[in-house]
Scaffold this motif. Structure first.
Motif, short mmCIF file in Angstrom:
data_model
loop_
_atom_site.label_atom_id
_atom_site.label_comp_id
_atom_site.label_asym_id
_atom_site.label_seq_id
_atom_site.Cartn_x
_atom_site.Cartn_y
_atom_site.Cartn_z
N VAL A 12 0.85 -1.18 0.00
CA VAL A 12 0.00 0.00 0.00
C VAL A 12 0.89 1.24 0.00
O VAL A 12 1.70 1.43 0.91
CB VAL A 12 -0.92 0.02 1.24
CG1 VAL A 12 -1.83 1.24 1.20
CG2 VAL A 12 -1.75 -1.25 1.32
N ILE A 29 -7.94 3.26 5.06
CA ILE A 29 -7.22 2.18 5.75
C ILE A 29 -8.22 1.14 6.27
O ILE A 29 -8.03 -0.07 6.11
CB ILE A 29 -6.35 2.73 6.90
CG1 ILE A 29 -5.23 3.64 6.35
CG2 ILE A 29 -5.73 1.58 7.71
CD1 ILE A 29 -4.45 4.38 7.41
N SER A 50 3.30 -1.68 4.11
CA SER A 50 2.59 -0.40 4.13
C SER A 50 3.51 0.79 4.36
O SER A 50 4.29 0.83 5.30
CB SER A 50 1.52 -0.42 5.24
OG SER A 50 0.88 0.83 5.30
N TYR A 88 -3.70 0.03 12.11
CA TYR A 88 -3.93 -1.31 11.53
C TYR A 88 -4.40 -2.30 12.60
O TYR A 88 -5.34 -3.07 12.40
CB TYR A 88 -2.65 -1.83 10.85
CG TYR A 88 -2.43 -1.27 9.48
CD1 TYR A 88 -3.34 -1.48 8.45
CD2 TYR A 88 -1.28 -0.52 9.18
CE1 TYR A 88 -3.14 -0.97 7.18
CE2 TYR A 88 -1.07 0.00 7.90
CZ TYR A 88 -2.00 -0.22 6.91
OH TYR A 88 -1.80 0.28 5.65
N ASN A 135 7.37 -2.48 7.02
CA ASN A 135 7.72 -1.15 6.53
C ASN A 135 9.22 -0.97 6.65
O ASN A 135 9.87 -1.66 7.45
CB ASN A 135 6.98 -0.06 7.34
CG ASN A 135 6.96 1.29 6.63
OD1 ASN A 135 7.49 1.46 5.53
ND2 ASN A 135 6.36 2.29 7.27
#
Length: 359
Positions: A12, A29, A50, A88, A135
């Motif tokens: 994403v 989200i 992400s 998240y 990430n």
């Protein structure tokens, strides 16, 4: 799901989950998380890569304009990473799904032992029904330590875990055969093999909040597809983008995969930055090595050892014009290789099983 994938990596981009004002788009989200939960409940393993930590940090703290770009990024990423993972976590908890934060740097992929440790970590998370949220660690990754962008990171993760597919969510419908702003341009729904002229009509602009543009996405997509993994580039700002894509009802770009490569080759393919030595070949050896047949790199085709290396090092293999042919693991050191330059009936410097062709 029509496509029948068992393991997917979803990337994403910042431009998908960030509003125009630079703040996180929590509604988007939440909608993406609903889709990930629906996919997971069908028994498909999901890994999420992400972006968005810096944008999340921007929503929490005002930064002095006197700060330089690197320290500003470190500050915003350090604060924002907490908010991003909590966002998240909270949305996934509604579906009784746990997530885990996995922060990585380019260094983690250079050393094979590190690489395998990370792979084991991801696998144990998946085995316990946890969604890894990956990430780049922007707090310590600065300048030359950085990935090109999270597209590169997502490609590495998909290759490492031998995913069936990598889905890259951007703010465009895919790769167009012309300027998307002009009438008549259409989404290229399927791309096979290496398409060298993609850069001529891909928009070179980057998203407002991300680091990567469509050229880096397409280059990485071709590399991952070459390793045997389906790659999809789709518009993450569309409702139900993931479920529509997996049910084959979404217009987007798919990179058709070649035959799957071994785990070792998948690691070698992404290890260019870790390469130490450089070996130059003559045109005949280049032709044989890149023919697609199972051929090892023999000393008879070597013209020059340009930089030193040890046995077991990843080395770059270049042609007479110094263009990269491929990457491989050296079976012996540069000293021994120099002694054998141009000689017949010598042990291969790089065995076929440990050679990856970029051509």
């Amino acid at each position: 799901m029509k496509l029948g994938y068992k393991k997917i990596v979803v990337k994403v981009g910042s431009n998908v989950i960030t509003k125009e004002n630079g703040l996180p788009d929590e509604a988007r989200i939440n909608h993406l998380v609903d889709q990930l939960a629906a996919i997971k409940q069908l028994g498909i393993e999901v890994i999420l890569v992400s972006s968005g930590a810096v944008a999340a940090g921007r929503s929490l703290i005002k930064v002095s304009e006197k700060q330089d770009a690197v320290t500003t990024r470190q500050l915003l990423a350090a604060i924002g990473q907490v908010k991003l993972i909590n966002t998240y976590s909270n949305f996934l908890a509604i579906h009784q799904i746990k997530c885990a934060q996995v922060l990585v740097t380019k260094e983690d992929f250079r050393d094979r032992a590190h690489y395998l440790n990370m792979k084991n970590c991801m696998q144990i998370l998946l085995q316990n029904d946890v969604i890894p949220v990956v990430n780049e660690n922007d707090v310590v990754s600065v300048t030359e330590l950085m990935f090109t962008d999270n597209d590169e990171l997502a490609g590495l993760i998909a290759s490492m875990l031998s995913a069936d597919a990598l889905i890259i969510l951007s703010n465009v419908d895919g790769i167009y055969n012309g300027d998307p702003k002009l009438g008549g341009s259409q989404v290229m729904e399927e791309i096979s093999g290496t398409v060298s002229n993609l850069a001529s009509f891909i928009q070179t602009g980057k998203s407002q909040f991300g680091r990567g543009g469509m050229i880096t996405k397409s280059t990485m997509a071709q590399k991952v597809a070459k390793l045997g993994i389906n790659v999809h580039i789709a518009n993450g700002t569309k409702d139900d983008v993931l479920t529509s894509l997996l049910n084959s009802t979404l217009i987007h770009t798919r990179f058709v995969p070649e035959k799957s490569k071994s785990g070792k080759k998948k690691w070698i393919a992404h290890s260019e930055t870790a390469a130490t030595g450089i070996v130059k070949l003559n045109d005949g050896a280049k032709m044989v090595l890149t023919s697609g047949k199972a051929t090892s790199l023999l000393p008879v085709g070597i013209i020059e050892i340009q930089t030193d290396f040890l046995k077991g090092d990843v080395i770059k293999i270049v042609d007479e014009q110094n263009a990269l042919i491929g990457l491989g693991i050296a079976e012996y050191s540069s000293d021994k290789a120099r002694e054998r330059i141009g000689q017949k009936k010598q042990k291969a410097l790089v065995h076929y099983d440990y050679f990856y062709s970029v051509i």
